[in-house]
Enzyme design. Sequence first.
Site, PDB file in Angstrom:
ATOM      1  N   ASN A  80       3.135  14.637  40.955  1.00  0.00           N
ATOM      2  CA  ASN A  80       3.379  15.801  40.068  1.00  0.00           C
ATOM      3  C   ASN A  80       3.705  15.428  38.715  1.00  0.00           C
ATOM      4  O   ASN A  80       4.722  14.593  38.337  1.00  0.00           O
ATOM      5  CB  ASN A  80       4.647  16.474  40.486  1.00  0.00           C
ATOM      6  N   LYS A  82       4.114  17.153  36.115  1.00  0.00           N
ATOM      7  CA  LYS A  82       4.913  18.033  35.344  1.00  0.00           C
ATOM      8  C   LYS A  82       4.210  18.222  34.090  1.00  0.00           C
ATOM      9  O   LYS A  82       3.062  18.282  33.973  1.00  0.00           O
ATOM     10  CB  LYS A  82       6.456  17.676  35.427  1.00  0.00           C
ATOM     11  N   HIS A  92       7.641  25.098  43.062  1.00  0.00           N
ATOM     12  CA  HIS A  92       8.444  23.850  42.594  1.00  0.00           C
ATOM     13  C   HIS A  92       9.959  24.398  42.102  1.00  0.00           C
ATOM     14  O   HIS A  92       9.964  25.388  41.589  1.00  0.00           O
ATOM     15  CB  HIS A  92       7.812  23.060  41.719  1.00  0.00           C
ATOM     16  N   GLU A 147      11.475  23.695  39.796  1.00  0.00           N
ATOM     17  CA  GLU A 147      11.567  24.006  38.333  1.00  0.00           C
ATOM     18  C   GLU A 147      10.779  25.436  38.055  1.00  0.00           C
ATOM     19  O   GLU A 147      11.243  26.063  37.239  1.00  0.00           O
ATOM     20  CB  GLU A 147      10.806  22.983  37.499  1.00  0.00           C
ATOM     21  N   GLU A 204      12.544  19.175  48.601  1.00  0.00           N
ATOM     22  CA  GLU A 204      12.941  18.344  47.480  1.00  0.00           C
ATOM     23  C   GLU A 204      14.239  18.876  47.046  1.00  0.00           C
ATOM     24  O   GLU A 204      14.295  19.998  46.456  1.00  0.00           O
ATOM     25  CB  GLU A 204      11.999  18.786  46.104  1.00  0.00           C
ATOM     26  N   GLY A 227      14.683  14.117  39.262  1.00  0.00           N
ATOM     27  CA  GLY A 227      14.744  13.455  38.013  1.00  0.00           C
ATOM     28  C   GLY A 227      16.248  12.917  37.656  1.00  0.00           C
ATOM     29  O   GLY A 227      16.561  12.844  36.491  1.00  0.00           O
ATOM     30  N   SER A 258      13.217  11.701  42.976  1.00  0.00           N
ATOM     31  CA  SER A 258      13.505  10.429  42.609  1.00  0.00           C
ATOM     32  C   SER A 258      13.075   9.265  43.525  1.00  0.00           C
ATOM     33  O   SER A 258      13.366   8.141  43.749  1.00  0.00           O
ATOM     34  CB  SER A 258      15.006   9.956  42.420  1.00  0.00           C
TER      35      SER A 258
END
Length: 223
Positions: free
Chosen positions: A5, A7, A79, A81, A149, A155, A185
């Site tokens: 991904n 991003k 996701h 985010e 996730e 991150g 990660s």
Amino acid sequence: MIAGNWKMYRGPDPRALREALGDLPHVVAPPFTRLSDCVAAGLTTYAQNVHWESEGAFTGEVSSPMLQELGVTGAIVGHSERRQYFGETDLGVARRAHAALQAGLGVIACVGETGEQRESGDTETVLRVQVESIGDLCGTHENLVIAYEPVWAIGTGKTATPEMAQEAHAFIKSLLDVPVLYGGSAKPENAHELLSQPAVDGALVGGASLDIESFVAICRIHS
Ligand code: 13P
């Protein structure tokens, strides 16, 4: 499956990545502006999101047929985010997943608890709500994959231990019997241990997928 991904990063040169990957199975999910370049380079290319309608007045959104016209074969949905910064809901995520599957796209649907939710012992409750809302609409579709996730591991350099990943993946599979990828990660240094857990079927890689060498190394570990 190992999926990268990208991003909102431009990402590596698609042709160089394609060459480095050779025959290794992979998925890349670049930003919308780089989808065509990735398809043209011969990469298996997913979008980072997709809308549930095929067209309409939905400014800023892109539909499954539009992606398919570019040669894109799947999409990430839900996701953390998107959930965290753009207000995406469990129902919206499930609708996105369902429409994409109906259109013939592959789907990676993301779920995961925050650090606070884990500390308060709510991990399973959160996962249950997120996974069941996807499962209620989509069932165990053959093109559906879940990505676990944990938000606190994205991150941050903090990775779920292989035992934590195994436990969460097994729980997710008990709710919906589809492949489950680990994300958070993931890097070449920890990929072997994570991917050797029986309920870990692959990885959704963020930061390390922007570096050709790291991404290829993870794909190789999995192959
Ligand atoms: P990192 O690998 O950078 O932690 O990101 C994980 C992720 O969000 C992949 O979708």
